[in-house]
Design a protein around this motif. Structure first.
Motif: not given
Length: 161
Positions: A10-20, A152-159
């Motif tokens: 989930x975190x990798x998917x979010x990072x890629x989607x947000x280009x982070x 969780x921290x990374x996921x919540x931060x990105x969201x």
């Protein structure tokens, strides 16, 4: 731990989607956080690298944690993970950095700093926050729970961007 695998995906998917881009500076987890990220296919799009800085000497020499911080507060402290996260993020030119330092046990704990005490910090541009945790269980459980908390921290931060 399957929860780590799912959360990492989930975190990798979010990072890629947000280009982070993300990096980490780890002590007690010994690279487990970065391994959880790099176990996901495609993580090279978002993962810059990591520092496993187990000793105080390397925390100081490689990622620039001040000797004064280490002598006054110790490696297992909020002050230390704040410097670990911020310095590693800047060194890697990443958008986000996670730092983890704690006492995974079974040895090394004291009354003031018991086994299971783990500080975890997320640093990003114009944002930095450290968390003090007490995790229970054996060494593997403490390390796994530390990684889950960091994910969780990374996921919540990105969201919440």
């Amino acid at each position: 731990m399957d929860r780590i695998k799912v959360k990492s995906q989930n975190v990798v998917k979010l990072l890629i989607e947000k280009r982070l881009k993300i990096t980490s500076a780890e002590s007690c987890t010994g690279g487990l956080f970065s391994s959880s990220i790099t176990s996901v296919s495609g993580s090279s799009e978002c993962f810059e690298g990591s520092f496993v800085t187990y000793s105080n000497r390397i925390k100081n020499k490689i990622i620039g944690v001040k000797e004064e911080t280490l002598s006054k507060y110790g490696a297992v402290s909020e002050e230390c993970v704040l410097e670990m996260a911020e310095n590693s993020r800047k060194m890697m030119d990443s958008d986000i950095s996670i730092a983890i330092s704690g006492i995974a046990g079974p040895n090394g704990g004291t009354k003031e700093k018991p086994v299971g005490l783990v500080f975890i910090c997320l640093s990003a541009e114009n944002y930095i926050k450290a968390y003090k945790n007490i995790f229970y269980g054996d060494r593997d459980n403490i390390r796994n729970l530390s990684v889950l908390f960091a994910l969780d921290l990374v996921e919540n931060y990105i969201q919440n961007l």
